[in-house]
Motif scaffolding. Structure first.
Motif, PDB file in Angstrom:
ATOM      1  N   GLN A 150      22.866 -27.293 -18.319  1.00  0.00           N
ATOM      2  CA  GLN A 150      22.618 -27.222 -19.759  1.00  0.00           C
ATOM      3  C   GLN A 150      23.764 -27.825 -20.581  1.00  0.00           C
ATOM      4  O   GLN A 150      23.678 -27.901 -21.802  1.00  0.00           O
ATOM      5  N   TRP A 151      24.839 -28.244 -19.929  1.00  0.00           N
ATOM      6  CA  TRP A 151      26.010 -28.754 -20.643  1.00  0.00           C
ATOM      7  C   TRP A 151      25.894 -30.251 -20.910  1.00  0.00           C
ATOM      8  O   TRP A 151      25.087 -30.946 -20.293  1.00  0.00           O
ATOM      9  N   ASP A 152      26.807 -30.741 -21.759  1.00  0.00           N
ATOM     10  CA  ASP A 152      26.934 -32.183 -21.895  1.00  0.00           C
ATOM     11  C   ASP A 152      27.861 -32.710 -20.799  1.00  0.00           C
ATOM     12  O   ASP A 152      28.529 -31.952 -20.094  1.00  0.00           O
ATOM     13  N   ARG A 153      27.894 -34.023 -20.662  1.00  0.00           N
ATOM     14  CA  ARG A 153      28.635 -34.651 -19.576  1.00  0.00           C
ATOM     15  C   ARG A 153      30.143 -34.386 -19.677  1.00  0.00           C
ATOM     16  O   ARG A 153      30.827 -34.232 -18.661  1.00  0.00           O
ATOM     17  N   THR A 154      30.665 -34.287 -20.890  1.00  0.00           N
ATOM     18  CA  THR A 154      32.097 -34.061 -21.072  1.00  0.00           C
ATOM     19  C   THR A 154      32.527 -32.722 -20.487  1.00  0.00           C
ATOM     20  O   THR A 154      33.537 -32.628 -19.781  1.00  0.00           O
ATOM     21  N   LYS A 155      31.756 -31.698 -20.758  1.00  0.00           N
ATOM     22  CA  LYS A 155      32.107 -30.372 -20.231  1.00  0.00           C
ATOM     23  C   LYS A 155      31.984 -30.345 -18.712  1.00  0.00           C
ATOM     24  O   LYS A 155      32.814 -29.737 -18.016  1.00  0.00           O
ATOM     25  N   ARG A 156      30.975 -31.000 -18.167  1.00  0.00           N
ATOM     26  CA  ARG A 156      30.837 -31.047 -16.716  1.00  0.00           C
ATOM     27  C   ARG A 156      32.009 -31.795 -16.076  1.00  0.00           C
ATOM     28  O   ARG A 156      32.505 -31.403 -15.014  1.00  0.00           O
ATOM     29  N   THR A 157      32.456 -32.871 -16.717  1.00  0.00           N
ATOM     30  CA  THR A 157      33.612 -33.621 -16.208  1.00  0.00           C
ATOM     31  C   THR A 157      34.868 -32.757 -16.242  1.00  0.00           C
ATOM     32  O   THR A 157      35.691 -32.799 -15.317  1.00  0.00           O
ATOM     33  N   ASP A 158      35.014 -31.961 -17.290  1.00  0.00           N
ATOM     34  CA  ASP A 158      36.163 -31.053 -17.383  1.00  0.00           C
ATOM     35  C   ASP A 158      36.165 -30.059 -16.218  1.00  0.00           C
ATOM     36  O   ASP A 158      37.214 -29.819 -15.603  1.00  0.00           O
ATOM     37  N   LEU A 159      35.009 -29.478 -15.909  1.00  0.00           N
ATOM     38  CA  LEU A 159      34.923 -28.533 -14.797  1.00  0.00           C
ATOM     39  C   LEU A 159      35.296 -29.206 -13.477  1.00  0.00           C
ATOM     40  O   LEU A 159      36.052 -28.654 -12.669  1.00  0.00           O
ATOM     41  N   ALA A 160      34.781 -30.418 -13.269  1.00  0.00           N
ATOM     42  CA  ALA A 160      35.006 -31.123 -11.997  1.00  0.00           C
ATOM     43  C   ALA A 160      36.468 -31.495 -11.791  1.00  0.00           C
ATOM     44  O   ALA A 160      36.896 -31.710 -10.653  1.00  0.00           O
ATOM     45  N   ASN A 161      37.247 -31.564 -12.867  1.00  0.00           N
ATOM     46  CA  ASN A 161      38.640 -31.990 -12.771  1.00  0.00           C
ATOM     47  C   ASN A 161      39.624 -30.905 -13.200  1.00  0.00           C
ATOM     48  O   ASN A 161      40.821 -31.181 -13.331  1.00  0.00           O
ATOM     49  N   ASP A 162      39.154 -29.698 -13.387  1.00  0.00           N
ATOM     50  CA  ASP A 162      40.021 -28.599 -13.816  1.00  0.00           C
ATOM     51  C   ASP A 162      40.860 -28.118 -12.630  1.00  0.00           C
ATOM     52  O   ASP A 162      40.303 -27.679 -11.615  1.00  0.00           O
ATOM     53  N   PRO A 163      42.188 -28.159 -12.709  1.00  0.00           N
ATOM     54  CA  PRO A 163      43.019 -27.679 -11.598  1.00  0.00           C
ATOM     55  C   PRO A 163      42.735 -26.247 -11.196  1.00  0.00           C
ATOM     56  O   PRO A 163      42.953 -25.875 -10.040  1.00  0.00           O
ATOM     57  N   LEU A 164      42.232 -25.442 -12.127  1.00  0.00           N
ATOM     58  CA  LEU A 164      41.870 -24.063 -11.794  1.00  0.00           C
ATOM     59  C   LEU A 164      40.786 -24.021 -10.726  1.00  0.00           C
ATOM     60  O   LEU A 164      40.729 -23.096  -9.911  1.00  0.00           O
ATOM     61  N   ASN A 165      39.926 -25.037 -10.714  1.00  0.00           N
ATOM     62  CA  ASN A 165      38.786 -25.065  -9.797  1.00  0.00           C
ATOM     63  C   ASN A 165      39.030 -25.946  -8.577  1.00  0.00           C
ATOM     64  O   ASN A 165      38.100 -26.236  -7.826  1.00  0.00           O
ATOM     65  N   LEU A 166      40.278 -26.355  -8.350  1.00  0.00           N
ATOM     66  CA  LEU A 166      40.567 -27.305  -7.274  1.00  0.00           C
ATOM     67  C   LEU A 166      41.666 -26.795  -6.355  1.00  0.00           C
ATOM     68  O   LEU A 166      42.690 -26.279  -6.825  1.00  0.00           O
ATOM     69  N   LEU A 167      41.459 -26.965  -5.051  1.00  0.00           N
ATOM     70  CA  LEU A 167      42.454 -26.604  -4.051  1.00  0.00           C
ATOM     71  C   LEU A 167      42.453 -27.645  -2.935  1.00  0.00           C
ATOM     72  O   LEU A 167      41.396 -28.094  -2.495  1.00  0.00           O
ATOM     73  N   ALA A 168      43.648 -28.006  -2.466  1.00  0.00           N
ATOM     74  CA  ALA A 168      43.761 -28.814  -1.250  1.00  0.00           C
ATOM     75  C   ALA A 168      43.539 -27.902  -0.052  1.00  0.00           C
ATOM     76  O   ALA A 168      44.178 -26.848   0.063  1.00  0.00           O
ATOM     77  N   VAL A 169      42.608 -28.285   0.820  1.00  0.00           N
ATOM     78  CA  VAL A 169      42.217 -27.423   1.938  1.00  0.00           C
ATOM     79  C   VAL A 169      41.911 -28.272   3.177  1.00  0.00           C
ATOM     80  O   VAL A 169      41.751 -29.494   3.096  1.00  0.00           O
ATOM     81  N   ASP A 170      41.792 -27.607   4.305  1.00  0.00           N
ATOM     82  CA  ASP A 170      41.377 -28.240   5.550  1.00  0.00           C
ATOM     83  C   ASP A 170      39.994 -28.875   5.376  1.00  0.00           C
ATOM     84  O   ASP A 170      39.044 -28.215   4.935  1.00  0.00           O
TER      85      ASP A 170
END
Length: 234
Positions: A150-170
């Motif tokens: 239901q979001w616009d593309r800008t908000k979805r891009t923010d989620l995909a690149n938010d460090p809070l939602n990202l971890l380096a893993v195996d």
């Protein structure tokens, strides 16, 4: 006269056992994942804790996956913070140790992931031959089915690149996770489970994503074992 042993050593032993019975939350790869809020009674949410935040998440059914595609969340690893480095490299710099650069201080060429949050093992990163992935803790497909469509593309891009939602893993573990939520997938490395679930809660709270009933139950089940676990702030 029969002499009895002092009760003091036994009392001290019981106290020590109780002190060791708390949840060991473990370390995830970035700051903000440790617990530290005053603990309430066992299993009861402390004020400001991840457990309290999980309890407040909106519950709805999973929407259809229809229309989902990775590019709905922008091009992969956009430079959303405008530091002239792709998000992937920013996360590698944050999470790896002994980082080496291909040129300058942006493109990461190598490093070591110490205590991978999903397996607890040490993983070497070599660009182009990597066994390290950058995982979306809340998978983009899962987000799509729980509000992001239901979001616009800008908000979805923010989620995909938010460090809070990202971890380096195996990498192999990350690929087995797929788009699982807390109800269907947890790290095999148990000391990471509390901070991992707290991070999912934090992302869903920040972006007002909903959860399914089973997902919320699973979040609360994990976090009730570490009721003072704080929400990470990214």
């Amino acid at each position: 006269m029969i002499r009895t042993r002092s009760a003091l050593p036994a009392a001290l032993a019981v106290a020590a056992a109780l002190a060791l019975g708390g949840c060991r939350s473990g370390d995830l790869a970035s700051p903000g994942s440790s617990s530290g809020a005053p603990a309430g009674p066992a299993g009861k949410a402390a004020h400001g804790s991840a457990l309290a935040a999980a309890d407040a998440l909106t519950v709805k059914g999973r929407a259809p996956r229809t229309g989902y595609a990775r590019d709905q969340f922008g091009s992969a690893w956009s430079d959303t913070d405008h530091n002239h480095c792709p998000t992937r490299d920013d996360v590698l710099k944050r999470d790896l140790r002994d980082v080496r650069y291909k040129s300058g201080d942006c493109q990461v060429a190598g490093g070591t992931l110490v205590k991978d949050p999903y397996t607890g093992s040490t993983v070497k990163f070599v660009r182009g031959h990597s066994k390290v992935d950058i995982d979306h803790v809340v998978a983009l497909s899962d987000a799509w089915q729980k509000g992001a469509q239901q979001w616009d593309r800008t908000k979805r891009t923010d989620l995909a690149n938010d460090p809070l939602n990202l971890l380096a893993v195996d990498s192999s573990t990350n690929r087995s996770k797929g788009d699982g939520d807390t109800a269907t997938w947890l790290p095999a490395y148990k000391p990471s489970r509390c901070p991992y679930v707290a991070r999912q809660v934090a992302v869903k709270k920040k972006y007002a994503l909903w959860v399914t009933g089973a997902e919320k139950d699973a979040m609360k089940r994990v976090l009730s074992g570490c009721p003072s676990q704080k929400l990470p702030t990214g």
